[in-house]
Design a protein around this motif. Structure first.
Motif, mmCIF file in Angstrom:
data_model
loop_
_atom_site.group_PDB
_atom_site.id
_atom_site.type_symbol
_atom_site.label_atom_id
_atom_site.label_comp_id
_atom_site.label_asym_id
_atom_site.label_seq_id
_atom_site.Cartn_x
_atom_site.Cartn_y
_atom_site.Cartn_z
ATOM 1 N N VAL A 1 0.880 -1.186 0.181
ATOM 2 C CA VAL A 1 0.143 -0.106 0.074
ATOM 3 C C VAL A 1 0.865 1.378 -0.011
ATOM 4 C CG1 VAL A 1 -1.915 -1.194 1.161
ATOM 5 C CG2 VAL A 1 -0.089 -0.060 2.674
ATOM 6 N N ASP A 2 0.321 2.383 -0.359
ATOM 7 C CA ASP A 2 1.015 3.568 -0.245
ATOM 8 C C ASP A 2 0.935 4.476 1.074
ATOM 9 O OD1 ASP A 2 0.166 3.752 -3.669
ATOM 10 O OD2 ASP A 2 2.028 3.589 -2.998
ATOM 11 N N LEU A 3 -0.264 4.233 1.768
ATOM 12 C CA LEU A 3 -0.664 4.968 2.710
ATOM 13 C C LEU A 3 -1.492 4.124 3.810
ATOM 14 C CD1 LEU A 3 -0.261 8.071 4.113
ATOM 15 C CD2 LEU A 3 -2.362 8.295 3.058
ATOM 16 N N VAL A 4 -1.029 4.226 5.080
ATOM 17 C CA VAL A 4 -1.868 3.556 6.202
ATOM 18 C C VAL A 4 -2.743 4.753 6.794
ATOM 19 C CG1 VAL A 4 -2.109 2.159 8.331
ATOM 20 C CG2 VAL A 4 -0.364 1.546 6.546
ATOM 21 N N PHE A 5 -4.001 4.589 7.130
ATOM 22 C CA PHE A 5 -4.814 5.506 7.655
ATOM 23 C C PHE A 5 -4.706 5.137 9.263
ATOM 24 C CE2 PHE A 5 -7.928 8.991 7.180
ATOM 25 C CZ PHE A 5 -8.049 9.296 8.455
ATOM 26 N N ASN A 6 -3.780 5.635 10.140
ATOM 27 C CA ASN A 6 -3.730 5.194 11.468
ATOM 28 C C ASN A 6 -4.561 5.869 12.255
ATOM 29 O OD1 ASN A 6 -2.555 4.081 13.823
ATOM 30 N ND2 ASN A 6 -1.401 6.042 13.997
ATOM 31 N N LEU A 7 -5.575 4.894 13.026
ATOM 32 C CA LEU A 7 -6.542 5.336 14.050
ATOM 33 C C LEU A 7 -6.097 4.434 15.349
ATOM 34 C CD1 LEU A 7 -9.576 4.943 11.928
ATOM 35 C CD2 LEU A 7 -8.567 6.947 12.773
ATOM 36 N N ALA A 8 -5.150 3.935 15.444
ATOM 37 C CA ALA A 8 -4.562 3.126 16.569
ATOM 38 C C ALA A 8 -4.165 3.936 17.773
ATOM 39 C CB ALA A 8 -3.543 1.881 16.197
ATOM 40 N N TRP A 9 -4.870 3.630 18.930
ATOM 41 C CA TRP A 9 -4.249 4.228 20.228
ATOM 42 C C TRP A 9 -3.223 3.114 20.819
ATOM 43 C CZ3 TRP A 9 -9.825 5.864 22.197
ATOM 44 C CH2 TRP A 9 -10.277 7.089 21.623
ATOM 45 N N GLY A 10 -3.127 1.996 20.502
ATOM 46 C CA GLY A 10 -2.260 1.057 21.351
ATOM 47 C C GLY A 10 -2.917 0.486 22.563
ATOM 48 N N TYR A 11 -2.247 -0.253 23.358
ATOM 49 C CA TYR A 11 -2.958 -0.763 24.412
ATOM 50 C C TYR A 11 -1.955 -0.939 25.771
ATOM 51 C CZ TYR A 11 0.015 -4.666 22.668
ATOM 52 O OH TYR A 11 1.305 -5.492 22.267
ATOM 53 N N ARG A 12 -0.884 -0.508 25.832
ATOM 54 C CA ARG A 12 -0.265 -0.395 27.110
ATOM 55 C C ARG A 12 1.118 0.596 26.921
ATOM 56 N NH1 ARG A 12 1.891 -5.481 26.352
ATOM 57 N NH2 ARG A 12 -0.055 -6.239 27.370
ATOM 58 N N GLY A 13 1.189 1.333 28.052
ATOM 59 C CA GLY A 13 2.468 2.052 28.144
ATOM 60 C C GLY A 13 2.229 3.454 27.923
ATOM 61 N N ARG A 14 3.022 4.400 28.245
ATOM 62 C CA ARG A 14 2.829 5.812 27.830
ATOM 63 C C ARG A 14 3.331 6.059 26.185
ATOM 64 N NH1 ARG A 14 8.472 8.450 30.986
ATOM 65 N NH2 ARG A 14 10.007 7.245 29.721
ATOM 66 N N ASN A 15 3.981 5.041 25.733
ATOM 67 C CA ASN A 15 4.207 5.572 24.287
ATOM 68 C C ASN A 15 3.219 4.395 23.406
ATOM 69 O OD1 ASN A 15 6.657 6.757 24.581
ATOM 70 N ND2 ASN A 15 7.642 4.973 25.217
ATOM 71 N N ARG A 16 2.063 4.251 24.078
ATOM 72 C CA ARG A 16 1.290 3.314 23.300
ATOM 73 C C ARG A 16 0.689 3.979 21.952
ATOM 74 N NH1 ARG A 16 -1.262 5.235 27.717
ATOM 75 N NH2 ARG A 16 -2.897 6.342 27.308
ATOM 76 N N GLU A 17 0.632 5.210 21.773
ATOM 77 C CA GLU A 17 -0.126 5.940 20.730
ATOM 78 C C GLU A 17 0.814 6.082 19.596
ATOM 79 O OE1 GLU A 17 -2.434 9.447 21.349
ATOM 80 O OE2 GLU A 17 -3.972 8.513 22.619
ATOM 81 N N GLY A 18 2.155 5.902 20.078
ATOM 82 C CA GLY A 18 3.273 6.227 19.106
ATOM 83 C C GLY A 18 3.858 4.403 18.593
ATOM 84 N N LEU A 19 3.209 3.528 18.923
ATOM 85 C CA LEU A 19 3.827 2.240 18.863
ATOM 86 C C LEU A 19 3.465 1.955 17.485
ATOM 87 C CD1 LEU A 19 4.447 -0.576 19.421
ATOM 88 C CD2 LEU A 19 2.182 -1.101 20.156
ATOM 89 N N ILE A 20 2.132 2.115 16.804
ATOM 90 C CA ILE A 20 1.861 1.483 15.138
ATOM 91 C C ILE A 20 2.578 2.666 14.526
ATOM 92 C CG2 ILE A 20 0.180 1.641 13.514
ATOM 93 C CD1 ILE A 20 0.097 -0.805 15.571
ATOM 94 N N PRO A 21 2.522 4.157 14.873
ATOM 95 C CA PRO A 21 3.401 4.750 13.907
ATOM 96 C C PRO A 21 5.207 4.556 13.631
ATOM 97 C CG PRO A 21 1.902 6.149 14.979
ATOM 98 C CD PRO A 21 1.761 4.814 15.634
ATOM 99 N N ALA A 22 5.553 4.078 15.000
ATOM 100 C CA ALA A 22 7.098 3.618 14.874
ATOM 101 C C ALA A 22 6.992 2.299 14.193
ATOM 102 C CB ALA A 22 7.365 3.343 16.644
ATOM 103 N N ILE A 23 6.258 1.290 14.486
ATOM 104 C CA ILE A 23 6.250 0.052 13.583
ATOM 105 C C ILE A 23 6.302 0.431 11.955
ATOM 106 C CG2 ILE A 23 5.203 -2.080 12.933
ATOM 107 C CD1 ILE A 23 4.395 -2.408 15.701
ATOM 108 N N LEU A 24 5.559 1.351 11.722
ATOM 109 C CA LEU A 24 5.403 1.626 10.480
ATOM 110 C C LEU A 24 6.482 2.159 9.708
ATOM 111 C CD1 LEU A 24 1.517 2.566 10.147
ATOM 112 C CD2 LEU A 24 2.301 0.731 9.363
ATOM 113 N N GLU A 25 6.838 3.275 10.502
ATOM 114 C CA GLU A 25 8.123 4.063 10.253
ATOM 115 C C GLU A 25 9.350 3.012 9.953
ATOM 116 O OE1 GLU A 25 8.044 6.945 13.070
ATOM 117 O OE2 GLU A 25 6.182 7.653 12.605
ATOM 118 N N GLY A 26 9.443 2.013 10.879
ATOM 119 C CA GLY A 26 10.530 1.248 10.906
ATOM 120 C C GLY A 26 10.556 0.473 9.493
ATOM 121 N N TYR A 27 9.375 0.236 9.139
ATOM 122 C CA TYR A 27 9.187 -0.712 7.855
ATOM 123 C C TYR A 27 9.359 0.374 6.607
ATOM 124 C CZ TYR A 27 9.025 -5.155 9.991
ATOM 125 O OH TYR A 27 9.059 -6.194 10.873
#
Length: 287
Positions: free
Chosen positions: A24-50
């Motif tokens: 895909v070219d773009l992911v529409f991120n709506l994920a709040w995560g589920y644990r820890g103070r960095n949870r909202e940054g979790l999915i963006p970090a994974i996507l950025e890493g890939y």
């Protein structure tokens, strides 16, 4: 790059091959995560890493915005009013465990939660000690933010981004069931939906001030695409910044959706602006 597809489904985070093979070219991120103070940054970090483009704020900005103490410190740096505060941590427990250095009433809340979780209005030393013990038990790894209670109006400011940058969509007032300024917008009120929301009828200069503060602060916090800032307006008209939401709820009943709707924007326009902001950032040609 011309945009072909936008992924909005669930990501199996235990399957790295899924992310390696996703096309895909773009992911529409709506994920709040589920644990820890960095949870909202979790999915963006994974996507950025890939190396996968996504909407909204990046992992750093999401984690920073979720920390209410850090955002208040930055608001102070930018000379944006915010209630006086102190924070109770493991290191300052003995200093603050018996008495508040601020006069009552104060508001206590965990530093990195959302949806009004743990938010409590305190009016006495006994309440203070009891609530501090309760919040420490519920959120053992988080500092407890304690701030002066601002009597007045509660407002929220949704923001979007266009070619010129971030802009405030409008100012939405949060009222109680009787249409009066809400005393405390806590988790009980939010989940019971015993409140009203309408476009602010505060003086124009007050609305303009909170709109300006919201965009200045969110830009400094590296917010991108869309976000929401929350304020209390004191009885003298002074706006006091409370917290920032880098991934505000976009559901039909949400403050963000209601404000955009009342300002004449369709859901399609809102989502298109969020997508277009991400396409500009990643230099994706949409169409």
């Amino acid at each position: 790059m011309r945009a072909r597809s936008i992924f909005t489904g669930e990501c199996p985070t235990n399957d790295s091959q899924f992310l390696l093979n996703i096309s895909v070219d773009l992911v529409f991120n709506l994920a709040w995560g589920y644990r820890g103070r960095n949870r909202e940054g979790l999915i963006p970090a994974i996507l950025e890493g890939y190396g996968i483009a996504h909407t909204g704020t990046d992992s750093y900005g999401c984690s920073l915005c979720l920390d209410k103490i850090q955002t208040k410190l930055i608001a102070n740096f930018l000379k944006i009013p915010t209630p006086n505060f102190f924070c109770v941590t493991k290191d300052t427990w003995n200093q603050f465990k018996d008495a508040s250095p601020l006069p009552f009433p104060i508001v206590m809340k965990p530093s990195s939660e959302g949806t009004g979780m743990g938010v409590t209005l305190i009016s006495s030393d006994a309440e203070y000690r009891r609530t501090l013990d309760r919040l420490r038990l519920l959120y053992p790894d988080e500092p407890i933010l304690c701030e002066t209670y601002i009597k007045g109006d509660e407002v929220t400011v949704p923001m979007l981004e266009n070619e010129q940058g971030l802009y405030a969509v409008g100012v939405l007032s949060i009222l109680d069931a009787k249409g009066k300024p809400i005393e405390l917008y806590d988790a009980n009120i939010k989940t019971s939906h015993t409140y009203q929301k309408r476009l602010s009828t505060l003086p124009r200069e007050v609305n303009e001030a909170v709109e300006s503060y919201s965009c200045r602060l969110y830009a400094f916090l590296q917010g991108q695409g869309y976000g929401r800032a929350d304020f209390r307006i004191a009885e003298d008209g002074t706006p006091y910044f409370l917290e920032m939401a880098p991934l505000p709820l976009l559901a039909p009943y949400s403050s963000f959706n209601l404000c955009t709707s009342l300002k004449g924007m369709s859901n399609e326009e809102v989502f298109q602006q969020i997508i277009q902001a991400a396409c500009r950032r990643y230099k994706i040609v949409s169409g």
